[in-house]
Design a protein around this motif. Structure first.
Motif, mmCIF file in Angstrom:
data_model
loop_
_atom_site.group_PDB
_atom_site.id
_atom_site.type_symbol
_atom_site.label_atom_id
_atom_site.label_comp_id
_atom_site.label_asym_id
_atom_site.label_seq_id
_atom_site.Cartn_x
_atom_site.Cartn_y
_atom_site.Cartn_z
ATOM 1 N N TYR A 214 61.186 79.119 2.133
ATOM 2 C CA TYR A 214 61.881 78.372 1.085
ATOM 3 C C TYR A 214 61.686 76.866 1.290
ATOM 4 C CZ TYR A 214 65.775 76.465 -1.634
ATOM 5 O OH TYR A 214 66.538 75.732 -2.516
ATOM 6 N N LYS A 215 61.748 76.407 2.548
ATOM 7 C CA LYS A 215 61.513 74.985 2.832
ATOM 8 C C LYS A 215 60.109 74.584 2.399
ATOM 9 C CE LYS A 215 60.483 73.331 6.942
ATOM 10 N NZ LYS A 215 60.515 72.848 8.349
ATOM 11 N N SER A 216 59.130 75.452 2.681
ATOM 12 C CA SER A 216 57.748 75.176 2.272
ATOM 13 C C SER A 216 57.635 75.090 0.764
ATOM 14 C CB SER A 216 56.821 76.281 2.806
ATOM 15 O OG SER A 216 55.502 76.100 2.346
ATOM 16 N N TYR A 217 58.356 75.976 0.060
ATOM 17 C CA TYR A 217 58.345 75.965 -1.409
ATOM 18 C C TYR A 217 58.883 74.647 -1.957
ATOM 19 C CZ TYR A 217 60.130 76.851 -6.100
ATOM 20 O OH TYR A 217 60.439 76.748 -7.443
ATOM 21 N N LEU A 218 59.891 74.076 -1.276
ATOM 22 C CA LEU A 218 60.472 72.810 -1.723
ATOM 23 C C LEU A 218 59.562 71.621 -1.441
ATOM 24 C CD1 LEU A 218 64.213 73.205 -0.644
ATOM 25 C CD2 LEU A 218 63.277 73.387 -2.952
ATOM 26 N N GLY A 219 58.519 71.827 -0.647
ATOM 27 C CA GLY A 219 57.601 70.738 -0.344
ATOM 28 C C GLY A 219 57.670 70.299 1.096
ATOM 29 N N GLY A 220 58.324 71.093 1.965
ATOM 30 C CA GLY A 220 58.373 70.768 3.377
ATOM 31 C C GLY A 220 59.683 70.158 3.836
ATOM 32 N N SER A 221 60.645 70.021 2.934
ATOM 33 C CA SER A 221 61.956 69.470 3.296
ATOM 34 C C SER A 221 63.042 70.113 2.448
ATOM 35 C CB SER A 221 61.976 67.956 3.077
ATOM 36 O OG SER A 221 63.296 67.441 3.224
ATOM 37 N N PHE A 222 64.211 70.345 3.063
ATOM 38 C CA PHE A 222 65.326 70.913 2.303
ATOM 39 C C PHE A 222 65.967 69.887 1.368
ATOM 40 C CE2 PHE A 222 65.249 73.876 5.941
ATOM 41 C CZ PHE A 222 65.156 75.063 5.244
ATOM 42 N N VAL A 223 65.697 68.621 1.588
ATOM 43 C CA VAL A 223 66.071 67.524 0.689
ATOM 44 C C VAL A 223 67.573 67.210 0.719
ATOM 45 C CG1 VAL A 223 65.954 66.609 -1.658
ATOM 46 C CG2 VAL A 223 64.139 68.098 -0.814
#
Length: 435
Positions: free
Chosen positions: A166-175
């Motif tokens: 899921y973190k990878s899906y967000l672009g590498g950060s949970f934001v």
């Protein structure tokens, strides 16, 4: 006497008229389309999904998967009806709130055996997530945690992998805490325990799209140093800016098609998912090491196997192994074989592209090479089609009861088509399998 006969005839005509009106109202009612189950998010991004056990999901997690409150309540009630636990994918699929399309989308991620008999035999490799209490001792930034760190905290191996995906899906950060909470594998109870320790902003920044998984800068990341393409795994290719799906294709292409290693720059350039622009960007940083080529080749058992000539392989007989050989990942290959089995065979190449969980670009390339022979696919008239076939075929099952009802008194295909009054696009699909 004549007046009496006149009134009798009028009374009979009136009764006939009322009967006709009642029949018309009944048939109009029966011709109405069956209600369809709709979803909040029918096209849930596959990149955000990970394997899960449906027995572990609470109300909030089902809604994160795209189900409405009403559908979620139906699923949880159905779980209680079947004994408080789903035993198999087949049992879960029977739930009224789960449509055929939604099940097809989720099927490959569900950690359950295919049938109840497999579950009861004890031979299934599908195990439920282990229930553990979370062990949190200090504040932390979840972006910095590895698979092992999440497992030490109390999550199972599968759950930890899902969180990282899921973190990878967000672009590498949970934001932000908001985005972290949206991870469907983290239920409300666990989030309440984690929230006080999370070192993340409470709210998602307004410019989130500038660095999320959709970001162009993320997708076109330039290497900072030289690299050996023969030692990169999926995460390594993703770090170079490829999506997870593209990275899997590259690794499959290298390990299966090229027997474990790229030998030349041309080998890399020929990979379908590496565009000319991306290759030009990477080329100055690529270093092909002969030592790693030998290591990669030494790991491969020497099995003499002829390469498949895909121009001679029928799409209705192509095997799972051959699809992997072409470059598809296991999820894509399994979805295509499964959809073909449900249909009884493909009639057109367009149908293949309708399959869920496939890399359409890669499959389109395969379809431009491989032929399709539909001569052996079973087809029936509406009058003669077996009831079981009608009720199980993806294109007919929603109209099966109507067809079976009308053909009793109207054994004529033309009349049945008029009575069932299905949408033109649905009728076109059904007619592919009608004589």
């Amino acid at each position: 006497m004549m007046k009496k006969n006149y009134y009798q005839k009028m009374a009979i005509l009136g009764m006939l008229l009322l009967t006709l009106l009642a029949f018309q109202k009944y048939t109009e009612k029966s011709d109405n389309s069956f209600p369809e189950v709709t979803f909040i998010s029918e096209n849930l991004p596959l990149e955000s999904l990970s394997e899960f056990d449906p027995n572990d999901l609470d109300e909030n997690q089902w809604q994160k998967l795209g189900f409405s409150e009403k559908q979620t309540a139906t699923i949880l009630k159905y779980k209680q009806i079947v004994g408080g636990k789903f035993l198999s994918k087949k049992q879960f699929k029977k739930c009224y709130a789960v449509s055929e399309d939604k099940f097809s989308q989720l099927e490959t991620f569900i950690l359950l055996p295919e049938t109840n008999s497999e579950a009861k035999s004890g031979n299934s490799t599908f195990n439920s997530f282990e229930k553990k209490s979370l062990n949190i001792t200090r504040k932390f930034n979840p972006d910095n945690l590895s698979q092992v760190d999440w497992e030490k905290m109390g999550f199972s191996e599968k759950q930890a992998a899902a969180i990282l995906k899921y973190k990878s899906y967000l672009g590498g950060s949970f934001v932000s805490k908001e985005k972290f909470k949206e991870c469907f594998i983290i239920n409300d109870e666990n989030y309440q325990k984690l929230a006080p320790f999370l070192i993340l902003p409470a709210k998602t920044p307004a410019n989130f799209n500038a660095y999320a998984g959709k970001s162009n800068s993320f997708k076109t990341r330039t290497p900072q140093t030289t690299f050996d393409p023969n030692v990169l795994d999926v995460n390594g290719w993703m770090a170079l800016g490829f999506t997870e799906k593209q990275a899997n294709v590259i690794v499959n292409y290298r390990d299966r098609n090229l027997k474990g290693s790229f030998k030349t720059l041309e080998d890399i350039q020929n990979c379908f998912v590496i565009s000319a622009e991306k290759f030009a960007e990477l080329k100055p940083f690529i270093r092909l090491n002969t030592a790693t080529m030998k290591i990669a080749e030494s790991k491969k058992p020497e099995v003499k196997q002829e390469k498949t000539d895909f121009s001679k392989i029928d799409m209705n007989s192509i095997t799972f192994r051959q699809l992997l050989e072409f470059g598809l990942d296991e999820k894509s290959a399994g979805s295509m074989i499964g959809f073909r089995k449900k249909l009884g065979g493909f009639m057109t190449k367009e149908q293949i592209l309708e399959t869920y969980n496939i890399d359409k670009e890669l499959v389109q390339k395969l379809l431009s090479i491989a032929p399709l022979d539909n001569s052996k696919v079973e087809r029936y008239s509406l009058v003669d089609a077996p009831e079981e076939w009608l009720k199980n075929h993806p294109y007919f099952k929603y109209s099966a009861d109507k067809i079976i009802f009308y053909r009793v008194t109207n054994p004529d295909d033309k009349k049945i088509w008029k009575f069932i009054k299905t949408k033109p696009e649905y009728e076109a699909r059904m007619r592919l399998y009608v004589k």
